[in-house]
Design an enzyme around this catalytic site. Structure first.
Site, short mmCIF file in Angstrom:
data_model
loop_
_atom_site.label_atom_id
_atom_site.label_comp_id
_atom_site.label_asym_id
_atom_site.label_seq_id
_atom_site.Cartn_x
_atom_site.Cartn_y
_atom_site.Cartn_z
N HIS A 356 0.80 -1.23 0.00
CA HIS A 356 0.00 0.00 0.00
C HIS A 356 0.83 1.27 0.00
O HIS A 356 0.25 2.37 0.03
CB HIS A 356 -0.93 0.04 1.23
CG HIS A 356 -2.16 -0.79 1.07
ND1 HIS A 356 -3.28 -0.35 0.43
CD2 HIS A 356 -2.44 -2.05 1.48
CE1 HIS A 356 -4.21 -1.30 0.45
NE2 HIS A 356 -3.72 -2.34 1.08
N LYS A 656 -14.22 8.95 -3.70
CA LYS A 656 -15.47 9.26 -2.99
C LYS A 656 -15.93 10.67 -3.34
O LYS A 656 -17.12 10.93 -3.53
CB LYS A 656 -15.27 9.11 -1.49
CG LYS A 656 -14.98 7.67 -1.07
CD LYS A 656 -14.31 7.59 0.30
CE LYS A 656 -13.67 6.22 0.50
NZ LYS A 656 -12.73 6.18 1.61
#
Length: 817
Positions: A356, A656
């Site tokens: 990540h 988002k």
């Protein structure tokens, strides 16, 4: 499974109030009403949950175990109702009982099981797995207090316990029958078994009982319920009466204390040795319990340990769960008597790793002394993996000791967990196209050259069911009215909205929804911050974990610059702005905490200066979390994604915002690049150094920010304000550390290592472009609408399908009731 029936549901709520609280609806508190509704809803969910288990067994399904230190699930009640498609019946049932569903949702705390994008991604993945019909377990820790609850006191972050379990969790089920013993410390002795084979026995250890609590993860409209399994720690022996009777009260509860500390908090501060030890204990605790239980469950169903990889996959969500590879080796060899080569072959086919970040501090390394003392048997296994791997390197690259230095698992007194994950598993994936390329050609170049077949990309995604359907009901209803509701389970359908982007009436409808959402957020800000903000101003938002590479400092320095301009020229043409920040800084990260203080100090000055007529407002949202994030995304005009190029692996916050009709203001970093590819360069505003330019500077020792400081008067003024008391009159040196970090090379840390001053003027120009675009109402409305329409790629449903196709190889199951 019963259909959701309004009258039956009302009766169950009334019955639960009576049984749990000895109350009627009229007498109950809002918290008691929430608990009763939650238990009534859970009755319906459990039927589907049990049916899912039955279908999975009947299908002999392969199962993915998603191992993660974090699951930032947010509130469960509203999301569960939506995924059950019970919104109308339940709302009507509650209205008839004079209960307000929105008030009930406010009674539910956000589960304190995560902090940032890593944990939210894990939660989105679980939602998508269930919705797509793939059997899966999320495996983590049942933290009592999570990261912490953030309070802002006099502008400073204050960490207080987030006691999210104080009223219990009505959705969880304790599964004590699946408890596992997890051992720490002691030493290893070797004995011969009856076949003359070496048996490794851990002796004189401490241990805890890992007890699972299961939470249902409800798929959307498909009867599927997967499981989030979070492990709590209990003492093997609760209370030593003998020690207590002798007056040794500490010894009497020693085991209880060991167990309790393991699950107290997420990411204990590891600036000291005890914190490092506790963090490693946490990681081994949940990994060992999860792997032990998964293997036992597999053996109960199938009985042949040699084919474990055909039915089980462990996905390691970043380096935190990497110890799983050695734990699986331990179980296969010590519990099931496999030889090394057999166990290694199975482990290689069972474990997969997601990277990540390229940030060095997140590629975990453990002091060899600590690791070997706390996990003696695991260390022996890691040592042998390392020995064999170094032999492999030497045979492949004879005499090349630089390869060993870069790739060895044990080196320079440390255990390097990312190296262990890469060597031991069959897949290594990045989480955005750019990030994966940087891994392959920069950060993990040596591994990629040696084992290229392991590397692949899986661009992250988000669940539209949480962040549009639940978080922005006004926009969700409008979208459905235009194109139908297929987007809920197939997000690329949003592309059908594109034809409305030039329609003036649709633009007006869309911007009216945005305005109503801004009014909603303005009300929240007034209630929680006491600040009046104008919903007609540009809502410019940066909400995410506080880290220097994410460059909240660049943002607030630019706000200071704008404020200086307004003070010098009060009549300048300026479109009002509301700059909204939200972020937690790790408890031990002093510079990040200083940035929070600076944002709040700037807010105190700017918001209270009547001479600028409210043209700039600065707001810091306290305790940023999933539930207030939903309000923020829905209301945002501008999505600040301004990380130093090459540093952000993906960034899912940007997705988002995009889904909710915000325009990206960002660098060419992480998933921003793919967002621009989808929506078009004309519908985003990009600026700054590229990743190649940043990497080139880093490889050549950085750059000299003092040249910019000396030449650029505006930047010099802003930086001087950090140390002349403009924003800290009581202590002019309060922000000296931030000032020095931008201009001084200290202790091996380069000046302005995140290129804030280098990108400042490009950022200023991008902000001017944002203002010009926003003034053109039709142009802005079209941009915002196209951002929604082109967000289809960024569903976690798509990401999961790619994991299934390339890594996990799961089969869908159909759950019939």
């Amino acid at each position: 499974m019963r259909e959701l029936n309004k009258e039956e549901f009302k009766k169950e709520v009334i019955d639960y109030l009576k049984v749990l609280n000895f109350r009627t609806v009229e007498e109950a508190t809002q918290q008691q009403l929430f608990q009763a509704v939650a238990y009534a809803l859970k009755d319906y969910v459990v039927d589907q949950w049990m049916a899912t288990h039955k279908a999975s067994k009947a299908n002999k399904s392969k199962i993915v175990y998603y191992l993660s230190m974090e699951f930032l699930t947010g509130r469960a009640l509203g999301n569960m109702i939506i995924n059950l498609k019970g919104n109308q019946e339940i709302k009507e049932a509650l209205e008839e009982l004079n209960i307000n569903l929105e008030n009930l949702e406010e009674e539910e705390p956000d589960a304190a099981l995560g902090n940032g994008g890593l944990g939210r991604l894990a939660a989105c993945f679980l939602d998508s797995l269930a919705t797509l019909g793939y059997p899966a377990y999320g495996c983590g820790i049942r933290y009592k207090y999570g990261m912490f609850k953030q309070e802002i006191e006099n502008g400073y972050q204050k960490e207080v316990p987030d006691d999210w379990l104080k009223n219990g969790n009505p959705f969880e089920i304790k599964r004590a029958e699946y408890a596992q013993e997890v051992k720490f410390g002691g030493y290893i002795t070797i004995r011969k078994d009856e076949n003359g084979r070496d048996k490794f026995i851990q002796e004189n250890y401490q241990s805890v009982r890992a007890v699972p609590y299961d939470l249902p993860i409800v798929g959307y409209n498909n009867n599927m319920v997967n499981t989030l399994r979070i492990w709590d720690a209990e003492a093997m022996d609760d209370f030593n009466l003998n020690s207590f009777d002798k007056g040794d009260y500490h010894k009497a509860v020693e085991q209880q204390n060991l167990a309790r500390t393991i699950c107290e908090v997420l990411y204990p501060n590891d600036n000291h040795y005890a914190g490092k030890e506790l963090r490693l204990k946490q990681q081994y605790f949940f990994v060992s319990a999860s792997v032990q239980r998964a293997v036992k469950s597999y053996m109960h169903r199938y009985g042949d340990i040699h084919k474990l990889y055909e039915k089980v996959c462990f996905q390691l969500n970043d380096t935190h769960p990497t110890v799983a590879v050695a734990e699986l080796m331990r179980i296969l060899m010590d519990d099931y008597n496999l030889e090394w080569d057999e166990a290694w072959s199975i482990t290689n086919k069972t474990c997969a790793y997601t990277n990540h970040t390229i940030m060095a501090e997140a590629l975990e390394k453990w002091p060899l002394e600590l690791f070997s003392r706390l996990l003696p048997r695991i260390y022996q296994i890691v040592e042998e993996i390392n020995r064999r791997f170094i032999n492999e390197i030497q045979s492949r690259y004879p005499g090349n000791y630089q390869k060993i230095e870069k790739m060895a698992i044990l080196y320079d007194g440390q255990v390097r967990m990312a190296n262990l994950a890469i060597v031991s598993g069959f897949s290594v994936n990045g989480v955005a196209q750019l990030h994966t390329e940087i891994l392959k050609h920069q950060q993990l170049k040596d591994f990629y050259e040696m084992m290229p077949e392991k590397f692949n990309n899986k661009t992250n995604g988000i669940t539209q069911r949480r962040f549009l359907l639940h978080g922005n009901p006004l926009l969700a209803d409008w979208v459905t009215s235009k194109i139908g509701d297929e987007w809920i389970s197939d997000l690329p359908h949003l592309n059908e909205l594109a034809i409305y982007a030039d329609d003036l009436r649709c633009q007006k409808e869309f911007m009216n929804i945005k305005y109503q959402n801004k009014v909603r957020l303005a009300k929240y800000i007034k209630e929680h911050n006491g600040i009046e903000v104008d919903p007609r101003s540009i809502f410019d938002v940066q909400v995410k974990r506080l880290h220097e590479y994410k460059r909240q400092l660049l943002n607030i320095l630019h706000v200071m610059h704008l404020y200086n301009q307004l003070k010098q020229n009060p009549e300048m043409d300026f479109y009002p702005r509301t700059f909204i920040f939200g972020a937690k800084a790790s408890a031990g990260y002093e510079r990040a905490k200083a940035i929070i203080k600076l944002i709040n100090s700037v807010a105190d000055v700017v918001n209270n200066d009547a001479s600028i007529h409210g043209k700039i407002k600065v707001v810091f949202i306290e305790n940023y979390r999933v539930s207030n994030a939903e309000l923020i995304f829905a209301a945002s005009d501008v999505s600040e994604q301004i990380s130093t190029a090459s540093k952000e692996a993906s960034g899912t916050g940007n997705m988002k915002f995009m889904l909710n009709g915000a325009v990206t203001l960002g660098t060419l970093d992480g998933a921003n690049i793919e967002i621009v590819e989808e929506v078009g360069e004309e519908n985003a505003v990009m600026f700054g150094l590229t990743s190649d330019e940043v990497i080139a500077y880093e490889q050549n020792g950085g750059y000299n920010p003092k040249e910019i400081y000396n030449i650029d008067q505006d930047i010099r003024v802003v930086l001087t304000q950090l140390i002349n008391g403009t924003y800290s009159p009581e202590n002019p040196n309060l922000f000296r550390n931030l000032y020095d970090s931008l201009l001084e090379t200290k202790g091996g840390e380069k000046a302005d290592q995140y290129f804030i001053l280098k990108d400042f003027r490009a950022y200023e120009e991008a902000q001017k472009k944002i203002e010009a675009l926003y003034r053109d109402e039709a142009r802005w409305a079209k941009m915002a609408m196209l951002n929604v329409a082109k967000s289809g790629k960024f569903s976690s449903d798509r990401t999961i399908e790619e994991y299934v196709r390339d890594i996990w190889h799961l089969e869908k199951i159909e759950v019939k009731l």
